[in-house]
Write an enzyme that holds these catalytic residues in place. Structure first.
Site, PDB file in Angstrom:
ATOM      1  N   TYR A   1     -18.291  -7.299 -11.980  1.00  0.00           N
ATOM      2  CA  TYR A   1     -18.241  -8.604 -12.691  1.00  0.00           C
ATOM      3  C   TYR A   1     -18.616  -8.540 -13.990  1.00  0.00           C
ATOM      4  O   TYR A   1     -19.838  -8.118 -14.281  1.00  0.00           O
ATOM      5  CB  TYR A   1     -18.853  -9.921 -12.099  1.00  0.00           C
ATOM      6  CG  TYR A   1     -18.186 -10.275 -10.817  1.00  0.00           C
ATOM      7  CD1 TYR A   1     -17.218 -11.368 -11.128  1.00  0.00           C
ATOM      8  CD2 TYR A   1     -18.339 -10.086  -9.672  1.00  0.00           C
ATOM      9  CE1 TYR A   1     -16.555 -11.970 -10.124  1.00  0.00           C
ATOM     10  CE2 TYR A   1     -17.903 -10.477  -8.581  1.00  0.00           C
ATOM     11  CZ  TYR A   1     -16.861 -11.549  -8.638  1.00  0.00           C
ATOM     12  OH  TYR A   1     -16.070 -12.102  -7.774  1.00  0.00           O
TER      13      TYR A   1
ATOM     14  N   LYS B   1     -25.584 -16.602 -11.081  1.00  0.00           N
ATOM     15  CA  LYS B   1     -26.284 -15.603 -11.378  1.00  0.00           C
ATOM     16  C   LYS B   1     -26.284 -14.589 -10.259  1.00  0.00           C
ATOM     17  O   LYS B   1     -26.472 -14.751  -8.964  1.00  0.00           O
ATOM     18  CB  LYS B   1     -27.978 -15.799 -11.512  1.00  0.00           C
ATOM     19  CG  LYS B   1     -28.731 -15.007 -11.682  1.00  0.00           C
ATOM     20  CD  LYS B   1     -30.277 -15.124 -12.273  1.00  0.00           C
ATOM     21  CE  LYS B   1     -31.169 -14.016 -12.686  1.00  0.00           C
ATOM     22  NZ  LYS B   1     -31.088 -12.844 -11.810  1.00  0.00           N
TER      23      LYS B   1
ATOM     24  N   CYS C   1     -32.802 -13.817  35.404  1.00  0.00           N
ATOM     25  CA  CYS C   1     -31.933 -14.039  34.646  1.00  0.00           C
ATOM     26  C   CYS C   1     -31.642 -15.680  34.578  1.00  0.00           C
ATOM     27  O   CYS C   1     -31.371 -16.358  35.741  1.00  0.00           O
ATOM     28  CB  CYS C   1     -30.720 -13.467  34.874  1.00  0.00           C
ATOM     29  SG  CYS C   1     -29.037 -14.078  34.086  1.00  0.00           S
TER      30      CYS C   1
ATOM     31  N   CYS D   1     -22.896 -11.606  36.686  1.00  0.00           N
ATOM     32  CA  CYS D   1     -23.605 -12.825  36.019  1.00  0.00           C
ATOM     33  C   CYS D   1     -22.681 -13.428  35.494  1.00  0.00           C
ATOM     34  O   CYS D   1     -22.071 -13.079  34.349  1.00  0.00           O
ATOM     35  CB  CYS D   1     -24.707 -12.091  35.002  1.00  0.00           C
ATOM     36  SG  CYS D   1     -25.330 -13.405  34.109  1.00  0.00           S
TER      37      CYS D   1
ATOM     38  N   ARG E   1     -29.152  -0.641 -15.917  1.00  0.00           N
ATOM     39  CA  ARG E   1     -30.158  -1.195 -16.861  1.00  0.00           C
ATOM     40  C   ARG E   1     -31.329  -0.282 -17.004  1.00  0.00           C
ATOM     41  O   ARG E   1     -31.916  -0.319 -18.102  1.00  0.00           O
ATOM     42  CB  ARG E   1     -30.325  -2.437 -16.622  1.00  0.00           C
ATOM     43  CG  ARG E   1     -31.112  -3.425 -17.232  1.00  0.00           C
ATOM     44  CD  ARG E   1     -31.215  -4.841 -16.810  1.00  0.00           C
ATOM     45  NE  ARG E   1     -32.119  -5.732 -17.549  1.00  0.00           N
ATOM     46  CZ  ARG E   1     -33.302  -5.971 -17.354  1.00  0.00           C
ATOM     47  NH1 ARG E   1     -33.820  -5.218 -16.143  1.00  0.00           N
ATOM     48  NH2 ARG E   1     -34.110  -6.784 -17.984  1.00  0.00           N
TER      49      ARG E   1
ATOM     50  N   CYS F   1     -27.918 -16.139  36.629  1.00  0.00           N
ATOM     51  CA  CYS F   1     -27.753 -15.550  37.823  1.00  0.00           C
ATOM     52  C   CYS F   1     -28.754 -15.602  38.702  1.00  0.00           C
ATOM     53  O   CYS F   1     -28.703 -15.046  39.728  1.00  0.00           O
ATOM     54  CB  CYS F   1     -26.839 -14.455  37.672  1.00  0.00           C
ATOM     55  SG  CYS F   1     -27.701 -13.007  37.060  1.00  0.00           S
TER      56      CYS F   1
ATOM     57  N   CYS G   1     -30.113  -8.555  31.718  1.00  0.00           N
ATOM     58  CA  CYS G   1     -29.793  -8.835  32.935  1.00  0.00           C
ATOM     59  C   CYS G   1     -28.617  -7.735  33.396  1.00  0.00           C
ATOM     60  O   CYS G   1     -27.925  -7.694  32.581  1.00  0.00           O
ATOM     61  CB  CYS G   1     -29.037 -10.121  33.102  1.00  0.00           C
ATOM     62  SG  CYS G   1     -27.871 -10.601  34.477  1.00  0.00           S
TER      63      CYS G   1
ATOM     64  N   ASP H   1       0.813  -1.262   0.010  1.00  0.00           N
ATOM     65  CA  ASP H   1       0.204  -0.008   0.188  1.00  0.00           C
ATOM     66  C   ASP H   1       0.679   1.205   0.102  1.00  0.00           C
ATOM     67  O   ASP H   1       0.626   2.064  -0.609  1.00  0.00           O
ATOM     68  CB  ASP H   1      -1.064   0.228   1.341  1.00  0.00           C
ATOM     69  CG  ASP H   1      -1.968  -1.104   1.158  1.00  0.00           C
ATOM     70  OD1 ASP H   1      -1.908  -1.738   0.157  1.00  0.00           O
ATOM     71  OD2 ASP H   1      -2.846  -1.049   2.035  1.00  0.00           O
TER      72      ASP H   1
ATOM     73  N   GLU I   1     -23.010 -19.847 -15.520  1.00  0.00           N
ATOM     74  CA  GLU I   1     -22.583 -18.882 -15.018  1.00  0.00           C
ATOM     75  C   GLU I   1     -23.411 -18.532 -13.577  1.00  0.00           C
ATOM     76  O   GLU I   1     -24.483 -18.754 -13.632  1.00  0.00           O
ATOM     77  CB  GLU I   1     -22.417 -17.491 -15.631  1.00  0.00           C
ATOM     78  CG  GLU I   1     -21.974 -17.596 -17.074  1.00  0.00           C
ATOM     79  CD  GLU I   1     -22.276 -16.422 -17.885  1.00  0.00           C
ATOM     80  OE1 GLU I   1     -22.625 -15.263 -17.126  1.00  0.00           O
ATOM     81  OE2 GLU I   1     -22.327 -16.163 -19.088  1.00  0.00           O
TER      82      GLU I   1
ATOM     83  N   ASP J   1     -26.231 -11.575  -7.741  1.00  0.00           N
ATOM     84  CA  ASP J   1     -27.350 -10.619  -7.181  1.00  0.00           C
ATOM     85  C   ASP J   1     -27.133  -9.430  -7.101  1.00  0.00           C
ATOM     86  O   ASP J   1     -26.703  -9.069  -5.645  1.00  0.00           O
ATOM     87  CB  ASP J   1     -28.127 -11.540  -6.019  1.00  0.00           C
ATOM     88  CG  ASP J   1     -29.336 -10.927  -5.753  1.00  0.00           C
ATOM     89  OD1 ASP J   1     -29.993 -10.219  -6.336  1.00  0.00           O
ATOM     90  OD2 ASP J   1     -30.060 -11.524  -4.462  1.00  0.00           O
TER      91      ASP J   1
ATOM     92  N   LYS K   1     -32.893 -20.723 -11.186  1.00  0.00           N
ATOM     93  CA  LYS K   1     -32.992 -20.159  -9.795  1.00  0.00           C
ATOM     94  C   LYS K   1     -32.961 -21.375  -8.818  1.00  0.00           C
ATOM     95  O   LYS K   1     -33.384 -22.334  -8.788  1.00  0.00           O
ATOM     96  CB  LYS K   1     -34.264 -19.104  -9.500  1.00  0.00           C
ATOM     97  CG  LYS K   1     -34.334 -18.097 -10.552  1.00  0.00           C
ATOM     98  CD  LYS K   1     -33.923 -17.003 -10.253  1.00  0.00           C
ATOM     99  CE  LYS K   1     -34.788 -16.111  -9.384  1.00  0.00           C
ATOM    100  NZ  LYS K   1     -34.562 -14.709  -9.006  1.00  0.00           N
TER     101      LYS K   1
HETATM  102  S1  IVH Z   1     -26.908 -12.215 -18.836  1.00  0.00           S
HETATM  103  C1  IVH Z   1     -29.714 -11.905 -21.962  1.00  0.00           C
HETATM  104  N1  IVH Z   1     -25.393 -12.984 -16.896  1.00  0.00           N
HETATM  105  O1  IVH Z   1     -29.949 -11.249 -14.290  1.00  0.00           O
HETATM  106  C2  IVH Z   1     -28.723 -11.962 -21.149  1.00  0.00           C
HETATM  107  N2  IVH Z   1     -27.323 -12.082 -16.459  1.00  0.00           N
HETATM  108  O2  IVH Z   1     -32.719 -11.154 -15.814  1.00  0.00           O
HETATM  109  C3  IVH Z   1     -29.113 -11.301 -19.747  1.00  0.00           C
HETATM  110  N3  IVH Z   1     -27.768 -11.487 -14.027  1.00  0.00           N
HETATM  111  O3  IVH Z   1     -30.962  -8.021 -14.275  1.00  0.00           O
HETATM  112  C4  IVH Z   1     -28.166 -11.195 -18.714  1.00  0.00           C
HETATM  113  N4  IVH Z   1     -25.869 -12.442 -13.290  1.00  0.00           N
HETATM  114  O4  IVH Z   1     -27.934  -8.149 -14.148  1.00  0.00           O
HETATM  115  C5  IVH Z   1     -26.751 -12.475 -17.157  1.00  0.00           C
HETATM  116  N5  IVH Z   1     -24.082 -14.073 -15.268  1.00  0.00           N
HETATM  117  C6  IVH Z   1     -24.988 -13.152 -15.817  1.00  0.00           C
HETATM  118  C7  IVH Z   1     -25.969 -12.828 -14.726  1.00  0.00           C
HETATM  119  C8  IVH Z   1     -26.930 -11.909 -14.864  1.00  0.00           C
HETATM  120  C9  IVH Z   1     -26.705 -11.847 -12.924  1.00  0.00           C
HETATM  121  C10 IVH Z   1     -28.832 -10.396 -13.959  1.00  0.00           C
HETATM  122  C11 IVH Z   1     -28.883  -9.301 -14.995  1.00  0.00           C
HETATM  123  C12 IVH Z   1     -30.024  -9.072 -15.058  1.00  0.00           C
HETATM  124  C13 IVH Z   1     -30.718 -10.148 -14.928  1.00  0.00           C
HETATM  125  C14 IVH Z   1     -31.338 -10.754 -16.291  1.00  0.00           C
END
Ligand code: IVH
Length: 675
Positions: A229, A119, A413, A436, A140, A416, A431, A36, A117, A121, A319
């Site tokens: 990412y 998904k 308590c 205690c 988006r 104690c 408490c 750093d 991949e 959040d 999901k």
């Molecule tokens: S691909 C047509 N890849 O999921 C392709 N989306 O419903 C659409 N999301 O809000 C996106 N991880 O932000 C893709 N590895 C991933 C993702 C991803 C999360 C989210 C994306 C979007 C929603 C799509």
């Protein structure tokens, strides 16, 4: 002001490139190559040049990552190509139906490869690079129109501000898409700060990421540790890019973080196996995911498949099932924490939730107990997400039988037997008896825990035994223990006792933030402790600080400030601190690692031989004094600290003419005048 001469411009460009390369190693590759301090030195040089030559401050200078001037509103941004959403499936048969639709739309004998991949959040964004320069960052939004948040995205160190020259020539425009997330650990720390400042907490990392990114003042975003990412490009028809896999490789080489769990597979069985693997890894990840995204790898096939209204036919989100499970409440107990808070806990018939077996669920407090109207014998739904303590979300009253028994909050308590009270303004019942046993145990355990004095081997059981047998009555007593004091305890062999004493010894040099944490001041967790140490610098300053001074610290609100004052005003605590000092606890000043001008700044020290205390102790002391402690002697070593029985390192140091010091001399060095 005259334009900067070419030499200066070149130097500025080289510095900017070097800094961005280090940003990438640190924030994208997780593999920094400089400290750093060295990084800061480079950055300072860049800033110095920009001060002299403000015209060199371009939007892609690393100096712009701290956040530009706030704006009044976000302007809207229409995506060149819409950002689509995804169809969803939740089980293998639904995925198979998707796979069948894909195959039906393609030639009968065509093979299909899928990219699987996680998904993520978080929050989807688009980044536009024109001639290799980041020109737009946008949310988006509804997929067609989002908001321009360019100054905000520039503060994310995992987002390159410019791309490699060759790449820019090959692709004069790239629209990169991906997800901005906040790591669980950063989310927890942020909420701790929010709590301490009495600001509302964020419900989950996704809300925190969204709230942090959509700030009119980008310097707030800069302070929030967001991670980007990349998962794709807007275009499916760029020359040389035929597959999603190729896009991933391109993104990675271009300096983006891509998800390391991404896998390309050929069969539905493999898709399912990858889904399972990722689901099992989920609890270990430092970011939230809610499923996997499966994409047809080939762009040609993607084009053939096309899209329905808002979602492509070539991708689907699979999901995860919710982390809920049904079980029975065997008992409801009340546990007493170190602050005296008495918390109801449901003892459950063991049940698997989100990959682990759960037997306890917190019922939080009296209000929650009433709200749920939970009874022993009830059937309940429990939830577990990530590392958080499982909780009861719902009582299934339709399954309640006559034998179900409700419980009353105890008046005394459970540990104690002293009366417990509900303080005005508090949800918890406490408490208030400081002696205690449950509280004392909790305090001792907290004191010795990893973020505190980090006394390895002192767990809950040992803490209980030490107190029960009066071997220790206050945490400070730990620093007066000998091996002989420990040997009579259960399960205490000589070796274990020695290790414990060594750990206690090393703990004397515990850095200030951890010392403050260990004291267990109500509301002062790891983050608040660090803020206090960083702002005040020394333990004495903290001890003598008044309410107003404490409140000026960013992240410390009036409640915490009041707790700190009350803590130090308490006679018992004053005694504790005195005894800690007498026991040899050093309360080292907190000098940030970035500070220079320490007695041993810039000095490299090697330690060898047997010393009177563990090496970790001396290492800590030396580092506190600014030294770098390394493992082997070389020409650049400034001092060799030797104990008895020193061997080859001493020989080598003598040969190289390195100054050799013993324990007493090292004390003088540490106490020395700054150079
Ligand atoms: S691909 C047509 N890849 O999921 C392709 N989306 O419903 C659409 N999301 O809000 C996106 N991880 O932000 C893709 N590895 C991933 C993702 C991803 C999360 C989210 C994306 C979007 C929603 C799509």
């Amino acid at each position: 002001m005259a334009a900067a001469p070419k030499k200066i411009r070149d130097r500025h460009r080289r510095l900017a490139e070097e800094i961005e390369a280090h940003n990438r190693r640190y924030y994208v590759d997780d593999a920094p190559t400089i400290s750093d301090v060295e990084f800061d030195a480079l950055f300072d040089r860049l800033l110095a040049i920009e001060r002299e030559h403000p015209e060199l401050v371009t939007p892609t200078s690393p100096s712009q990552r701290v956040g530009a001037t706030p704006s009044d509103s976000f302007s809207s941004y229409t995506h060149r190509l819409p950002m689509l959403s995804l169809q969803k499936v939740t089980a293998r048969d639904e995925f198979d139906a998707f796979d069948q639709r894909v195959r039906a739309a393609l030639e009968a004998d065509e093979s299909v490869a899928y990219v699987v991949e996680p998904k993520l959040d978080g929050l989807a964004i688009e980044l536009v690079y024109e001639q290799g320069k980041l020109t737009v960052g946008a949310t988006r939004g509804d997929g067609v129109t989002g908001e321009t948040i360019t100054p905000n995205v520039r503060t994310l160190r995992s987002i390159p501000l410019s791309l490699d020259q060759g790449l820019a020539e090959q692709y004069p425009r790239l629209d990169v898409r991906g997800e901005v997330i906040m790591r669980q650990s950063d989310f927890a720390a942020l909420n701790e700060t929010q709590r301490a400042s009495e600001l509302p907490e964020f419900a989950n990392p996704r809300n925190a990421a969204a709230g942090s990114l959509r700030q009119l003042d980008p310097s707030i975003t800069a302070g929030r540790r967001l991670v980007f990412y990349a998962y794709g490009l807007a275009d499916q028809d760029l020359p040389g890019l035929e597959t999603q896999t190729a896009v991933f490789d391109l993104l990675r080489t271009a300096g983006f973080r891509t998800n390391e769990l991404t896998t390309t597979v050929a069969k539905p069985d493999e898709v399912e196996a990858t889904f399972e693997q990722i689901r099992e890894l989920r609890p270990t990840l430092d970011y939230e995911i809610d499923g996997v995204v499966i994409k047809v790898d080939s762009f040609e096939q993607q084009r053939l498949l096309g899209q329905i209204t808002r979602a492509p036919r070539w991708a689907v989100a699979w999901k995860f099932a919710a982390e809920l499970a049904q079980t029975v409440v065997n008992d409801i107990e009340f546990s007493v924490g170190r602050t005296g808070a008495v918390t109801p806990v449901a003892k459950l018939a063991p049940v698997r939730v989100g990959g682990v077996t759960v037997t306890n669920a917190s019922l939080h407090n009296e209000d929650e107990l009433e709200r749920l109207d939970i009874r022993i014998g009830d059937t309940v739904v429990v939830r577990r997400a990530g590392d958080v303590i499982p909780e009861v979300v719902e009582v299934l009253t339709q399954h309640r039988n006559k034998a179900a028994r409700s419980v009353r909050y105890p008046d005394r308590c459970p540990s104690c037997d002293q009366p417990i009270v509900r303080l005005p303004e508090e949800a918890a019942r406490r408490c208030l008896n400081p002696s205690c046993p449950a509280q004392r145990e909790g305090r001792l355990f907290h004191f010795a825990s990893k973020p505190g004095f980090n006394i390895d081997g002192l767990g809950e059981k040992l803490a209980r035994q030490l107190l029960d047998r009066n071997v220790v009555t206050s945490p400070a007593d730990l620093f007066f223990l000998t091996v002989d004091d420990l040997l009579p305890l259960d399960l205490m062999a000589e070796k274990r006792a020695q290790n414990l004493i060594a750990a206690i010894d090393a703990a004397r040099a515990t850095p200030l933030p951890s010392v403050i944490y260990a004291l267990g001041i109500i509301g002062v967790g790891e983050t608040a402790a660090r803020l206090l140490a960083e702002s005040l610098g020394t333990f004495n300053t903290l001890q003598n600080a008044d309410q107003a001074t404490l409140e000026t610290i960013d992240g410390v609100g009036p409640v915490i400030a009041g707790n700190v004052i009350a803590f130090f005003a308490n006679e018992g605590n004053q005694l504790l601190i005195k005894r800690l000092r007498a026991g040899g606890v050093l309360f080292p000043d907190h000098l940030s690692m970035r500070a220079t001008g320490l007695p041993l700044s810039g000095k490299t020290v090697v330690i060898t031989g047997t010393l009177s205390r563990p090496r970790s102790y001396f290492k800590e002391m030396l580092e506190q004094a600014g030294a770098k402690v390394t493992g082997s002697v070389s020409k650049s070593t400034d001092f060799l600290l030797v104990g008895s029985d020193a061997g080859s390192k001493l020989e080598k140091a003598t040969k190289l003419g390195v100054t050799v010091v013993n324990e007493d001399e090292v004390d003088d060095l540490i106490a020395g005048e700054p150079e």
